[in-house]
Write a protein that holds these residues in place. Structure first.
Motif, short mmCIF file in Angstrom:
data_model
loop_
_atom_site.label_atom_id
_atom_site.label_comp_id
_atom_site.label_asym_id
_atom_site.label_seq_id
_atom_site.Cartn_x
_atom_site.Cartn_y
_atom_site.Cartn_z
N PRO A 140 0.93 -1.05 -0.01
CA PRO A 140 0.00 0.21 0.04
C PRO A 140 0.87 1.20 -0.14
N LEU A 141 0.21 2.32 -0.53
CA LEU A 141 0.79 3.66 -0.40
C LEU A 141 0.03 4.58 0.60
N VAL A 142 0.46 4.44 1.93
CA VAL A 142 -0.40 5.35 2.83
C VAL A 142 0.15 6.60 3.06
N LEU A 143 -0.77 7.51 2.78
CA LEU A 143 -0.53 9.04 3.03
C LEU A 143 -1.65 9.78 3.65
N PRO A 144 -1.52 10.91 4.29
CA PRO A 144 -2.79 11.71 4.97
C PRO A 144 -3.61 11.91 3.90
N LYS A 145 -4.83 12.05 4.09
CA LYS A 145 -6.00 12.47 3.35
C LYS A 145 -5.93 14.04 3.31
N VAL A 146 -6.18 14.49 2.08
CA VAL A 146 -6.48 15.95 1.88
C VAL A 146 -7.41 16.52 2.95
N PRO A 147 -7.36 17.66 3.43
CA PRO A 147 -6.27 18.63 3.41
C PRO A 147 -5.22 18.65 4.43
N ALA A 148 -4.91 17.38 4.92
CA ALA A 148 -3.73 17.39 6.08
C ALA A 148 -2.53 17.51 5.19
N ARG A 149 -1.52 18.20 5.95
CA ARG A 149 -0.44 18.42 5.58
C ARG A 149 0.62 17.19 5.49
N VAL A 150 1.24 16.97 4.49
CA VAL A 150 2.04 15.72 4.42
C VAL A 150 3.53 16.29 4.79
N SER A 151 3.87 15.61 6.06
CA SER A 151 5.40 16.04 6.35
C SER A 151 5.93 14.78 6.88
N ARG A 152 5.27 13.58 6.70
CA ARG A 152 5.99 12.23 7.25
C ARG A 152 5.43 11.24 5.99
N PHE A 153 6.34 10.29 6.14
CA PHE A 153 5.98 9.09 5.22
C PHE A 153 6.05 7.79 6.28
N PHE A 154 5.21 6.96 6.00
CA PHE A 154 5.27 5.68 6.65
C PHE A 154 6.14 4.37 5.97
N VAL A 155 6.91 3.91 6.84
CA VAL A 155 7.71 2.64 6.15
C VAL A 155 6.89 1.40 6.27
N ARG A 156 6.01 1.44 7.28
CA ARG A 156 4.93 0.22 7.21
C ARG A 156 3.57 0.70 7.50
N SER A 177 1.47 -3.61 11.01
CA SER A 177 2.87 -3.28 11.33
C SER A 177 3.69 -3.98 10.68
N ASP A 178 3.53 -5.42 9.96
CA ASP A 178 4.24 -6.30 9.39
C ASP A 178 4.23 -6.10 7.88
N ILE A 179 3.49 -5.15 7.53
CA ILE A 179 3.25 -4.91 6.11
C ILE A 179 3.96 -3.64 5.42
#
Length: 661
Positions: free
Chosen positions: A160-176, A181-183
């Motif tokens: 998956p590509l998990v990112l915050p939903k608009v209009p939240a500011r994206v300032s981080r990225f998930f590695v899992r 937590s295992d994906i």
């Protein structure tokens, strides 16, 4: 008790404020504000930087659809363009291909097979798996939807590509995945599959925090971006860009109308164009592959930093002079900003600039300045209270407002009151200095409060004498205004004398009016605030004349309304050394109308020049009223005049000359 409470509050408040700032800095809400505002400031201060050359975004845009003769609606495409793209990327030597496109259902059997074969042939394709959330009441069920089975089986993996939903500011990225937590995420799995030891790579990825601060490279399309259609129609032109690169394929608009999958970041353009999801995935992968994501302080580290900074700023603002404190605070702002910029730009350390400069500095510095000013204000208040015992409020305020002593002096038509205590010289000889000081302190308590309560200014206190002034009192109504003051002083003195038997201080009062100059007089390092003018001396003479006239209060003609029935006219008197006579009045100390009428008749005869007739009347009054002081004095003076050979004394001018001061 109040002052003790104030002192405790002034000492406890800094601890409470700094503790609050520390808790704020370590709390998620404070961290969110730092991430929202502080991180944006640091990115703006740093500006764009060059991304790695081996990460490329293949942008699916409206222009690509037109160039390939396809629908501008992505869901209407068959899979043949993706098969062509995959083969082109494989031919050009792409290291990995990650699709941020969800292939969820069959479209066209032939094109699906072509895409499946292209994925198999490439052997380095990763596909997007969609993360969805279903709500059942208050519960939320998170699940992953996988792409079409035949594509999934052909690919290296799905994520998956998990990112915050608009209009939240994206300032981080998930590695899992935040819920699984295992994906690993799409960019995380891409990084793992490129490692020589994939098991170690997965272990290293799982050891990282679930989310990391995103080290953005710049505004949209800072990551090298090529058109989907160009890789199909003219792949050789892009060979140098693709060879050895990790390629992320997805929707990425180049202008606002074409944007569908944008995310708000610190580098969102002024025209509103956000960074696409596929470019954020490419940025996250670039951070992982270079090992250069942003390093942030742990909550306890941020709290400790703010604690030390808060105390340093508070102490500087609290104890340094205002200008020095302001310069130090400005220096802190510059130093922290420069340090944060250097750490951010060169060492990729995210220093909590917002919580330090915007929160801690104003609060702790402002608190220090406020406490210092409050202390100075209290000191000023104490000084004003203390010096208010010596100076009038207006003059004290003028001294506070001006530097140095005022050069100008004020001229006033003032009413002057002088008091004097009988027997002071005797007491000063018989009492010790300590006993005399305690006695006079009680005496002043009887004299001064009535004067101050009536708005009088204490011009001078010397020994047993008090000089008071009323600067703006109407002269002709002065006695009416001051009668209550004289009455209260008289009552207070009676109480004082009753409380100090053997040490009584009967008090005499003189009241006069005229022009004075009020100001600071002296030289070098000694000045006094006092009044200068003839009325001060004349009022003092007036007070002294009570002794000769046997009265307690004498009032000059300048301060009375002649229709006032509470006063008694005594005659025209001239003091030693004075050229101009004054008509003097006193308080009616006896209600006997015969005495008053006889005295007035005798005075009129005297002023008319009939000395013998006046003397006869005064002697008659003295026989019936021997206790009347003015009559006794005039009998003595007129007897001297009648028996004198001096022509001046016999001159019938109606003026009584007082030989004593």
């Amino acid at each position: 008790m109040h002052s003790l409470l104030q002192m405790l509050m002034s000492r406890i408040t800094p601890f409470l404020v700094i503790l609050a700032v520390v808790v704020w800095s370590a709390h998620p809400v404070g961290g969110a504000m730092e991430e929202r505002l502080g991180l944006e400031f640091l990115f703006a201060l740093r500006g764009p930087i060059d991304p790695p050359d081996d990460v490329v975004v293949v942008a699916i845009t409206r222009n690509s659809a037109r160039a390939l003769g396809l629908s501008e609606k992505l869901h209407e495409w068959n899979r043949q363009p993706y098969a062509d793209l995959t083969r082109s990327l494989k031919t050009l030597g792409a290291r990995s291909i990650a699709y941020d496109v969800f292939f969820e259902a069959e479209r066209h059997a032939g094109s699906d097979t072509e895409f499946q074969n292209a994925i198999t042939e490439a052997g380095n394709v990763l596909l997007f798996a969609r993360s969805t959330r279903d709500s059942i009441g208050d519960a939320h069920l998170e699940k992953l939807e996988q792409p079409l089975l035949q594509f999934r089986q052909a690919a290296q993996g799905t994520a998956p590509l998990v990112l915050p939903k608009v209009p939240a500011r994206v300032s981080r990225f998930f590695v899992r995945h935040p819920s699984f937590s295992d994906i690993p995420t799409l960019h995380g799995l891409t990084w793992v599959l490129q490692q020589d030891d994939r098991a170690y790579g997965m272990q290293a990825l799982m050891a990282l925090p679930a989310s990391l601060p995103l080290n953005l490279y710049g505004p949209p399309r800072t990551i090298r971006t090529v058109e989907f259609s160009d890789l199909i129609t003219q792949p050789d032109v892009l060979a140098a860009d693709i060879k050895g690169a990790t390629v992320f394929v997805g929707y990425s608009a180049e202008d606002q109308p074409d944007q569908q999958d944008g995310f708000y970041t610190a580098f969102t353009r002024k025209d509103g164009l956000d960074i696409s999801g596929v470019e954020l995935a490419a940025t996250a992968f670039a951070n992982l592959s270079t090992g250069i994501w942003l390093r942030e302080l742990l909550p306890w580290q941020s709290g400790l930093l703010v604690f030390v900074l808060g105390w340093a700023v508070f102490l500087c603002a609290r104890y340094l002079p205002p200008l020095s404190a302001g310069a130090v605070l400005l220096g802190f702002v510059c130093l922290i900003t420069i340090a944060a910029h250097v750490l951010f730009s060169h060492f990729y350390v995210w220093f909590p600039w917002f919580n330090s400069v915007v929160v801690t500095l104003p609060l702790c510095g402002g608190l220090g300045i406020w406490l210092r000013n409050r202390e100075l204000f209290q000191q000023k208040g104490r000084l004003q209270w203390a010096f208010g015992k010596y100076l009038p409020p207006d003059e004290l305020n003028r001294l506070v407002a001006e530097k140095g002593l005022p050069a100008l002096r004020d001229y006033h038509n003032s009413v002057c009151l002088v008091t004097d205590a009988q027997g002071y010289s005797r007491l000063s000889e018989s009492l010790s200095p300590v006993e005399l000081a305690e006695l006079m302190q009680d005496y002043y308590q009887a004299i001064i409060p009535p004067i101050r309560k009536a708005g009088g200014i204490i011009s001078d206190v010397a020994g047993d004498g008090v000089i008071a002034l009323w600067l703006h009192l109407d002269q002709h109504g002065a006695w009416q205004a001051l009668k209550s003051v004289v009455d209260e002083i008289s009552i207070n003195v009676q109480r004082f004398n009753a409380a100090h038997p053997g040490n009584e201080l009967p008090t005499r009062i003189g009241i006069h009016a005229g022009e004075i100059v009020l100001g600071h007089f002296g030289a070098m390092d000694h000045h006094e605030f006092r009044a200068m003018g003839d009325i001060i001396n004349t009022t003092s003479r007036l007070e002294g004349a009570n002794k000769q006239l046997g009265t307690d209060v004498l009032i000059s003609e300048t301060c009375i309304d002649r229709t006032d029935e509470s006063i008694r006219y005594l005659g025209r008197f001239r003091f030693v050394g004075k050229a101009n006579p004054l008509r003097l009045y006193t308080v009616k100390q006896t209600p006997d109308p015969v005495l008053l009428k006889q005295y007035q008749l005798a005075i009129l005869k005297f002023e008319a020049g009939h000395i013998q007739a006046a003397l006869k009347l005064f002697k008659s009054i003295a026989r019936y009223y021997p206790e009347d002081g003015p009559t006794e004095l005039l009998v003595q003076l007129l007897s001297n005049i009648a028996s004198a050979d001096n022509a001046e004394l016999l001159k019938p001018d109606g003026i009584i000359v007082l030989e004593e001061k």
